[in-house]
Design a protein around this motif. Sequence first.
Motif, mmCIF file in Angstrom:
data_model
loop_
_atom_site.group_PDB
_atom_site.id
_atom_site.type_symbol
_atom_site.label_atom_id
_atom_site.label_comp_id
_atom_site.label_asym_id
_atom_site.label_seq_id
_atom_site.Cartn_x
_atom_site.Cartn_y
_atom_site.Cartn_z
ATOM 1 N N SER A 1 0.703 -1.209 -0.060
ATOM 2 C CA SER A 1 -0.113 0.041 -0.029
ATOM 3 C C SER A 1 0.848 1.186 -0.072
ATOM 4 C CB SER A 1 -0.930 -0.048 1.341
ATOM 5 O OG SER A 1 -0.173 0.407 2.373
ATOM 6 N N LEU A 2 2.039 1.007 0.395
ATOM 7 C CA LEU A 2 3.044 2.140 0.432
ATOM 8 C C LEU A 2 3.836 2.376 -1.205
ATOM 9 C CD1 LEU A 2 4.102 1.574 3.960
ATOM 10 C CD2 LEU A 2 2.695 3.337 3.351
ATOM 11 N N LYS A 3 3.165 2.932 -1.976
ATOM 12 C CA LYS A 3 3.757 3.106 -3.262
ATOM 13 C C LYS A 3 5.008 4.038 -3.095
ATOM 14 C CE LYS A 3 0.853 0.473 -5.136
ATOM 15 N NZ LYS A 3 1.154 -1.057 -5.633
ATOM 16 N N GLY A 4 5.984 3.746 -3.731
ATOM 17 C CA GLY A 4 7.415 4.574 -3.712
ATOM 18 C C GLY A 4 8.061 4.688 -2.400
ATOM 19 N N VAL A 5 7.856 4.170 -1.271
ATOM 20 C CA VAL A 5 8.268 4.361 0.066
ATOM 21 C C VAL A 5 9.401 3.159 0.371
ATOM 22 C CG1 VAL A 5 7.811 4.408 2.415
ATOM 23 C CG2 VAL A 5 6.221 5.250 0.811
ATOM 24 N N SER A 6 10.452 3.768 0.548
ATOM 25 C CA SER A 6 11.493 2.566 1.089
ATOM 26 C C SER A 6 11.162 1.988 2.120
ATOM 27 C CB SER A 6 12.736 3.486 1.209
ATOM 28 O OG SER A 6 14.024 2.531 1.529
ATOM 29 N N LEU A 7 11.428 0.713 2.082
ATOM 30 C CA LEU A 7 11.144 -0.267 3.191
ATOM 31 C C LEU A 7 12.513 -0.754 3.966
ATOM 32 C CD1 LEU A 7 8.165 -2.234 1.835
ATOM 33 C CD2 LEU A 7 7.880 -0.325 3.764
ATOM 34 N N SER A 8 12.292 -1.270 4.909
ATOM 35 C CA SER A 8 13.634 -1.823 5.692
ATOM 36 C C SER A 8 13.641 -3.195 5.732
ATOM 37 C CB SER A 8 13.695 -1.136 7.245
ATOM 38 O OG SER A 8 12.603 -1.824 7.906
ATOM 39 N N PHE A 9 13.019 -3.909 4.990
ATOM 40 C CA PHE A 9 12.975 -5.237 4.866
ATOM 41 C C PHE A 9 12.526 -5.636 3.392
ATOM 42 C CE2 PHE A 9 8.619 -4.232 5.906
ATOM 43 C CZ PHE A 9 7.870 -5.329 5.085
ATOM 44 N N ASP A 10 12.957 -6.929 2.789
ATOM 45 C CA ASP A 10 13.007 -7.273 1.727
ATOM 46 C C ASP A 10 11.567 -7.916 1.341
ATOM 47 O OD1 ASP A 10 12.937 -8.800 -0.802
ATOM 48 O OD2 ASP A 10 15.279 -9.406 -0.298
ATOM 49 N N VAL A 11 10.733 -7.230 0.735
ATOM 50 C CA VAL A 11 9.324 -7.768 0.433
ATOM 51 C C VAL A 11 9.604 -9.076 -0.420
ATOM 52 C CG1 VAL A 11 7.296 -6.986 -0.729
ATOM 53 C CG2 VAL A 11 8.605 -5.267 0.549
ATOM 54 N N PHE A 12 10.102 -9.147 -1.355
ATOM 55 C CA PHE A 12 10.203 -10.537 -2.064
ATOM 56 C C PHE A 12 10.495 -11.661 -1.140
ATOM 57 C CE2 PHE A 12 10.659 -6.869 -4.951
ATOM 58 C CZ PHE A 12 9.588 -6.848 -5.748
ATOM 59 N N ALA A 13 11.426 -11.478 -0.318
ATOM 60 C CA ALA A 13 11.881 -12.532 0.715
ATOM 61 C C ALA A 13 10.735 -12.869 1.659
ATOM 62 C CB ALA A 13 13.086 -11.890 1.271
ATOM 63 N N THR A 14 9.989 -11.727 1.899
ATOM 64 C CA THR A 14 8.814 -11.889 2.852
ATOM 65 C C THR A 14 7.686 -13.023 2.106
ATOM 66 O OG1 THR A 14 9.260 -10.041 4.175
ATOM 67 C CG2 THR A 14 7.074 -10.748 4.244
ATOM 68 N N HIS A 15 7.435 -12.523 0.942
ATOM 69 C CA HIS A 15 6.574 -13.283 0.020
ATOM 70 C C HIS A 15 7.065 -14.765 0.035
ATOM 71 C CE1 HIS A 15 3.676 -10.587 -1.726
ATOM 72 N NE2 HIS A 15 4.514 -9.754 -1.941
ATOM 73 N N ASN A 16 8.076 -15.104 -0.005
ATOM 74 C CA ASN A 16 8.655 -16.555 -0.022
ATOM 75 C C ASN A 16 8.506 -17.234 1.249
ATOM 76 O OD1 ASN A 16 9.767 -17.557 -2.512
ATOM 77 N ND2 ASN A 16 11.711 -16.543 -2.469
ATOM 78 N N ASN A 17 8.665 -16.303 2.230
ATOM 79 C CA ASN A 17 8.437 -16.704 3.675
ATOM 80 C C ASN A 17 7.160 -17.189 4.006
ATOM 81 O OD1 ASN A 17 11.072 -16.384 4.035
ATOM 82 N ND2 ASN A 17 11.140 -14.582 5.438
ATOM 83 N N LEU A 18 6.204 -16.464 3.460
ATOM 84 C CA LEU A 18 4.824 -16.474 3.518
ATOM 85 C C LEU A 18 4.473 -17.702 2.732
ATOM 86 C CD1 LEU A 18 2.096 -15.530 4.608
ATOM 87 C CD2 LEU A 18 2.002 -13.902 2.871
ATOM 88 N N GLY A 19 5.048 -18.044 1.717
ATOM 89 C CA GLY A 19 4.711 -19.047 1.005
ATOM 90 C C GLY A 19 5.108 -20.456 1.363
ATOM 91 N N LEU A 20 6.239 -20.277 2.237
ATOM 92 C CA LEU A 20 6.553 -21.392 2.852
ATOM 93 C C LEU A 20 5.629 -21.713 4.037
ATOM 94 C CD1 LEU A 20 10.592 -20.785 2.726
ATOM 95 C CD2 LEU A 20 9.430 -22.554 1.830
ATOM 96 N N ALA A 21 5.368 -20.795 4.858
ATOM 97 C CA ALA A 21 4.436 -21.034 6.075
ATOM 98 C C ALA A 21 3.163 -21.582 5.553
ATOM 99 C CB ALA A 21 4.236 -19.766 6.671
ATOM 100 N N ASN A 22 2.749 -21.059 4.644
ATOM 101 C CA ASN A 22 1.558 -21.661 4.017
ATOM 102 C C ASN A 22 1.691 -22.905 3.742
ATOM 103 O OD1 ASN A 22 -1.055 -19.748 3.721
ATOM 104 N ND2 ASN A 22 0.873 -18.454 3.156
ATOM 105 N N HIS A 23 2.402 -23.561 2.987
ATOM 106 C CA HIS A 23 2.611 -24.864 2.624
ATOM 107 C C HIS A 23 2.884 -25.685 3.733
ATOM 108 C CE1 HIS A 23 5.471 -28.237 1.686
ATOM 109 N NE2 HIS A 23 4.600 -28.233 0.488
ATOM 110 N N GLN A 24 3.744 -25.092 4.779
ATOM 111 C CA GLN A 24 4.102 -26.013 6.100
ATOM 112 C C GLN A 24 2.706 -26.412 6.809
ATOM 113 O OE1 GLN A 24 6.795 -24.607 8.489
ATOM 114 N NE2 GLN A 24 6.603 -26.363 10.233
ATOM 115 N N LEU A 25 1.626 -25.294 6.702
ATOM 116 C CA LEU A 25 0.570 -25.496 7.488
ATOM 117 C C LEU A 25 -0.359 -26.546 6.761
ATOM 118 C CD1 LEU A 25 -1.484 -24.781 9.740
ATOM 119 C CD2 LEU A 25 -2.231 -22.740 8.416
ATOM 120 N N ALA A 26 -0.425 -26.359 5.248
ATOM 121 C CA ALA A 26 -1.377 -27.236 4.525
ATOM 122 C C ALA A 26 -0.871 -28.502 4.463
ATOM 123 C CB ALA A 26 -1.411 -26.622 3.022
#
Length: 747
Positions: free
Chosen positions: A643-668
Amino acid sequence: MSLKDTVRSDNSAWNRQVYHRLKLALGLGLRRQIFMAVCDDLNLRNQVAARLHSTLAYPVGQVLYQPISIESEASTPAYPRLVTLRLNLNDPNPIAQINQWLTNYPPPVVGGSKDVPGKALPIPSFQMVGTEQLTRQPVAIQRLFLHYLRLTEQHLSSQKDSRFLESSLLLWVPRPWLHAIQQSAPQFWRCRTGVFLFAGEPTPTTQTRSAPRRFSVQRSLDFDSVEEPLIGEQLAIPLGDGDLEFGEDLDFPVLPTLRNSGNSEELQAESFVKEENPLSALEVFVPGMQQEENVQPIRRNSPSNIPNSSDLPHISKELTELILATIGTTIADDPEQNLQVQQILQEIEDLHSQQADEADIGAAYYRLGNIYRIRIEQGQSTLENLMVAILAYQESISYDDSSPVVPDVLNDLGTLYWMLYRTPPNSQEGPAYIEQGIEFYELALKLISPETHSETYARVQNNLGTAYGDLARFNNPDQNWQNAVTAYTEALRFRTAEMEPLKYAACQNNLGTAYWHLAQYSQPVANLKQAAIAYSHALLYYNSDQEPLKYGMIQNNIGTAYWNLAQYEQPTENLQLAIDAYNEALKYRTSANVPTACAATQNNLGTAYWHLANQSDTDKHNKLKYLKMCIEAYDEALALAHSLKGVSLSFDVFATHNNLGLANHQLATDKFFTEDKSIRSQYLEKALENHLQALTGISKDSEAHQSTISYMVKTIRGFHDELGIQGQNLALSKIPGQLLPEILPKL
């Protein structure tokens, strides 16, 4: 030509600054100091060495030392405070030469009488020239010189040659010999107190045969007349995060937060965020300045009345042109202050013309520096204003280095150089500017008694810690973070919670951050525990109602320290402490108030929950609960991030997407997850979607790309295992066609 080009190309300004720092360092008269001056231009070297000799050898008209008793002999000869020696090329042993000189010319005893024994004058400092001639000597002589330097460290540690221990040595070397010393005499290199780098073209050694073997004692040296090329390679001097302290507390941009990669079996790309030191605490000395005193009214000038450098011949051309540039660009915005600047310029010019007392000239330069420091405090931290303040303060010290405000000016110079490093486009010169700042801070500390000036002492130590933390970004991070810890710890000895609770808390936060960084290089358990302790001390002095953002930031830092500590010991207990701290932080780091900080803490919380879910002593019910909480936290972090377009973030958004994918897979795919196939399918689809999203921000040639492909293959297999061939077909239907050739062979 841009201002940056002007500053870079004017080597006379650079050399003047270096000279003033070198003169001040030698003039302190400290024992057991080893300074190295680097200069390739022998003519410039001779001028500087002669200037040092004439200024320091026999100060105050060569009558510095007077007999204590009028009954003593009044004819006691002056004894130098600085001795210039040329290296003996037949036996290039600097320490032996110093000892031989002292044997021939021992310090005279003065002030004695029949009843009172005399007192020996102080042992002088020594500057050694002639190292450049070693290049033309046999290899055996060159090696002998380096061997003697290696022995110097042994002399110091074993207290041999005690007379040298009472003295200091300034060794002049050209750049090639500096590198040789670094590589072949590392013990001597480690013993150095400071390195002073002058700019200039190399002089062929064949030109030096006719050079005089002794320097003339000239009384003036016009660095402005030395024409030299651009400064070359900057010397990276390994010296000893928090914001600096610049008088009143000021707000400066928060340092970008760092990422730390975890060592999880599956979350290999996880991003982990800790806050650096956003507690703005830049401090300078703010004296009771009376800038209107001793100032005669002058008529209001229009732009056409602005003086030019030819009207001010006694003032450095570089300083004058920088000041006139600032006046020309701000005359409409700040006419009163610009008139004040013009008046002080004229006052300085008049003082020079009248050959006034040097203390008066220094005081005028000091007032000039104060005006520009105030501009900087008010947010006008332009390159021009920073350079004017630096040059004015350095001129002030060069004319009056005994003023009581010198320690505070040195602190301010350190902070100004730190700000120069932070001011675009100076990122390439970062280490050099930080090192200059560190040298000024350390000089200031040598002049401050912590017992009598505890506030100033603590301020400078805090600033020194911050500068070392920034230097750690460029080189020797383990040593520089250790130096930062030492400086912050020393500051806290004299900055107590009772005296200055908020500054005490800020310094404790800085100390915690320094310990956290140091833990990444050495003794992780001990240093992480110290980080958590320091953060907890800081937290005690921030009221969550009055300082909600700072309170939340420190809670985030506490969580990060415990998360790291969980990687080494008591994982369940420390992860729970981390989670408690992150949840507390999120009460104040809300999506409405600080969305970027909220997203960072949610990302941290998700990672902590994932690790807690995978601990061996976590039961099956809590494991599923923690995985769901992990997914919830990651979802919140990513929703805010996108939601924060053009704002610098302090964490790697794409790494977080991977982490979220891994957590969903593990739960399922968890055997204790008893939901029906439709729910499992939703989690698996979400896992695949997040891995595909991660690929959009990852280079195809990177290792992260291959890892993400393997996660996708694992998820597709999960579809097959949980939902059969129909599930696998559903998964493959979601894969873009260009990825199928890469995925199908791996199934």
